[in-house]
Design a protein around this motif. Structure first.
Motif, mmCIF file in Angstrom:
data_model
loop_
_atom_site.group_PDB
_atom_site.id
_atom_site.type_symbol
_atom_site.label_atom_id
_atom_site.label_comp_id
_atom_site.label_asym_id
_atom_site.label_seq_id
_atom_site.Cartn_x
_atom_site.Cartn_y
_atom_site.Cartn_z
ATOM 1 N N ASP A 1 0.831 -1.203 0.000
ATOM 2 C CA ASP A 1 0.000 0.000 0.000
ATOM 3 C C ASP A 1 0.868 1.257 0.000
ATOM 4 N N GLY A 2 2.013 1.189 0.674
ATOM 5 C CA GLY A 2 2.922 2.328 0.719
ATOM 6 C C GLY A 2 3.478 2.709 -0.638
ATOM 7 N N SER A 3 3.502 1.757 -1.569
ATOM 8 C CA SER A 3 4.014 2.074 -2.903
ATOM 9 C C SER A 3 2.973 2.775 -3.765
ATOM 10 N N GLY A 4 1.802 3.086 -3.208
ATOM 11 C CA GLY A 4 0.813 3.902 -3.893
ATOM 12 C C GLY A 4 0.764 5.320 -3.361
ATOM 13 N N MET A 5 1.913 5.824 -2.910
ATOM 14 C CA MET A 5 1.972 7.146 -2.295
ATOM 15 C C MET A 5 2.797 8.156 -3.082
ATOM 16 N N ASN A 6 3.575 7.680 -4.090
ATOM 17 C CA ASN A 6 4.581 8.509 -4.763
ATOM 18 C C ASN A 6 5.731 8.874 -3.829
ATOM 19 N N LEU A 7 5.929 8.110 -2.761
ATOM 20 C CA LEU A 7 6.975 8.416 -1.780
ATOM 21 C C LEU A 7 7.951 7.266 -1.557
ATOM 22 N N LEU A 8 7.570 6.054 -1.943
ATOM 23 C CA LEU A 8 8.382 4.874 -1.632
ATOM 24 C C LEU A 8 9.228 4.483 -2.840
ATOM 25 N N ASP A 9 10.508 4.257 -2.613
ATOM 26 C CA ASP A 9 11.380 3.692 -3.644
ATOM 27 C C ASP A 9 11.078 2.196 -3.715
ATOM 28 N N ILE A 10 10.455 1.769 -4.810
ATOM 29 C CA ILE A 10 9.983 0.386 -4.888
ATOM 30 C C ILE A 10 11.120 -0.604 -5.132
ATOM 31 N N HIS A 11 12.323 -0.106 -5.335
ATOM 32 C CA HIS A 11 13.491 -0.973 -5.529
ATOM 33 C C HIS A 11 14.248 -1.183 -4.217
ATOM 34 N N SER A 12 14.492 -0.102 -3.484
ATOM 35 C CA SER A 12 15.185 -0.223 -2.201
ATOM 36 C C SER A 12 14.232 -0.582 -1.070
ATOM 37 N N MET A 13 12.905 -0.423 -1.308
ATOM 38 C CA MET A 13 11.866 -0.658 -0.294
ATOM 39 C C MET A 13 12.003 0.310 0.890
ATOM 40 N N LYS A 14 12.525 1.503 0.608
ATOM 41 C CA LYS A 14 12.643 2.544 1.625
ATOM 42 C C LYS A 14 12.034 3.834 1.090
#
Length: 528
Positions: A212-225
């Motif tokens: 769900d956090g990757s639907g924020m435009n804030l999470l780096d989906i590769h580093s998971m940070k």
């Protein structure tokens, strides 16, 4: 002989218009359900469709509405005879992108709830503002600023899985930071709707999950940070603390709080599995793996795709997957779905799908080369204006064709579009691929046969439950608990029924048509 204690698992779905709950047993059979409809059951909050519409595109919902709905749905489960002492784990789904703003001192109140009183009475003063939700479109300027700060829309999509969208949480936070700085500074924690809901059960702030956090435009989906550049563009140096550290979606985040143990009789060892977004939960509920397609045929059509890798999407969204079987997931939403199909059914034959399908059966697969693009409303994927365009086999534009050719042109070109744009997201079909269809139009076998032929893969429909997000919440509770304790449950395999298989010549017919679709869609005027 020692009788085994029955095991059950509880899932919730905090959707836009309702709060729903479902209880499944260890065989994954649905045993009980309850729901609360916000507009009907909670009229004091004056919502319409579960939201409050403001000026200049603002759309919000009062978080206390969701809290009181939880009080009500728990009481309805009690009245239905649910024995909460059998519940081994709880999880949930929620509408994506919405944010909940907790005032300072809120976590102390969560930790010290009295089981003698309702949640909504004890938490009435913990929210700093009403929650912006996914329907909000008031942040266009913030979207552009975020994209500029990160290096442009393509770079933002490469890092976070999506270009900036008005409904996404990052732009919503930036707007709050920019226009209501006192409120921002008074906020102790910013939750997604999913992690907010989990917090109510946990008795403290629950972490945002990666999916769900990757639907924020804030999470780096590769580093998971969290992406530092995006955080800087949307808030101050304290934003990272307000958000907390995200966790994998398949995480046990703790035991259920003392409040629920004392008030409802849950066992103190009942596990809480991280709550996630509704689309993420639906993918889990459909048990999608890499190379599988979840096809939701509703007012709009939605494709959920299991992916092995993340690629910057030209359209749609890439999210971190909620399950190990799909490390990433793609989400593609097409505005022109069942409502568009229904409109043209009415135009061509009247209000009967039987008559429409009979006309469809009078044509051949491939439709003698006739193709058509039907956008009754502006399309999202691709971004295009509304209109209707028809072509013959040579590519010549036409004003009209015979009704039987239009019926097949409508359905075949829609299916071709779904596959073409899925392939743009790095989706690839293989021999293990399958489509799992849900939604109202999934009862139309003629439509499902066309999707089977175009994708050249079998189509199944789910047997267990029409609401994949809700069922997915309970399934995730069971699956993660099972892995956590090392006990395999007997009902964990997906229960689906095959409804369509591709004809042997499907690939020969539709591969050339796929190429033609890509050429023809370039002729459709795009949205600015």
């Amino acid at each position: 002989m020692i009788e085994q204690t029955p095991k059950s698992f509880l899932g919730f779905d905090f959707s836009t218009q309702r709060l729903k709950a479902v209880l499944i047993d260890e065989n994954y059979v649905v045993r009980q359900e309850a729901d609360v409809e916000f507009d009907v059951d909670l009229p004091e909050f004056r919502t319409s469709g579960g939201v409050v519409r403001g000026e200049r595109g603002e759309v919000t919902a009062p978080p206390l509405l969701w809290v009181k709905a939880l009080d009500m749905v728990m009481d309805r489960l009690v009245l239905a005879g649910v024995d909460f002492s059998t519940v081994e784990a709880v999880s949930g789904a929620a509408q994506q992108h919405g944010s909940v703003w907790w005032t300072k001192g809120s976590e102390d109140k969560l930790k010290n709830l009295s089981s003698e009183d309702f949640l909504h009475i004890q938490l009435a003063s913990v929210f700093a503002a009403d929650s912006p939700v996914w329907m909000d479109s008031s942040t266009s300027a913030d979207c552009r600023a975020l994209e500029e700060a990160v290096g442009g829309p393509e770079e933002l999509a490469k890092v976070t899985g999506s270009r900036a969208y008005e409904r996404f949480t990052g732009p919503q936070i930036r707007k709050m930071y920019r226009t209501r700085p006192r409120l921002y500074n008074a906020t102790e924690r910013i939750s997604l709707v999913s992690s907010f809901a989990c917090s109510l059960f946990l008795g403290k702030y629950a972490p945002i999950d990666l999916s769900d956090g990757s639907g924020m435009n804030l999470l780096d989906i590769h580093s998971m940070k969290w992406c530092e550049e995006a955080l800087k563009a949307c808030g101050d140096e304290d934003l990272v603390n307000k958000l907390g550290t995200p966790v994998p979606t398949a995480s046990v985040v703790g035991n259920i709080s003392k409040y629920f143990v004392e008030r409802y009789g849950f066992k103190s060892t009942c596990k809480l599995v991280a709550f996630t977004g509704d689309n993420c939960s639906a993918l889990a509920g459909l048990r999608l793996r890499s190379g599988w397609v979840g096809l939701s045929l509703g007012t709009s059509d939605t494709l959920l795709l299991g992916l092995q890798e993340a690629r910057a999407p030209p359209a749609g969204h890439i999210l971190v997957g909620p399950t190990a079987d799909a490390p990433y997931m793609a989400l593609l939403c097409f505005s022109n779905g069942s409502l568009t199909r229904q409109n043209h059914r009415d135009r061509l034959v009247g209000p009967s799908w039987d008559d429409f399908n009979e006309l469809l059966r009078s044509t051949v697969r491939g439709n003698m080369g006739y193709m058509g693009i039907y956008y009754d409303t502006a399309e999202i994927v691709p971004r295009a204006v509304s209109g209707r365009w028809l072509w013959d086999a040579s590519g010549k534009p036409l004003e009209k064709v015979a009704p039987q050719f239009e019926t097949r042109a409508l359905l075949e070109t829609q299916a071709l579009a779904r596959r073409a744009h899925a392939e743009d997201m790095a989706f690839r079909l293989d021999k293990s691929s399958r489509i799992v269809a849900t939604g109202g139009a999934s009862v139309n076998k003629e439509l499902l046969q066309i999707f089977s032929d175009v994708f050249n893969t079998p189509v199944y429909i789910q047997e267990q439950h029409a609401n994949a997000a809700l069922l997915g919440a309970a399934i995730r509770a069971a699956d993660v608990w099972s892995d956590h304790v090392g006990l395999k449950l007997s009902g964990s395999e997906l229960k689906v029924s095959p409804v369509a298989t591709p004809y042997s010549d499907a690939e020969n017919i539709y591969t050339p048509m796929m190429k033609r679709y890509r050429e023809l869609v370039q002729q459709v005027p795009t949205l600015c």
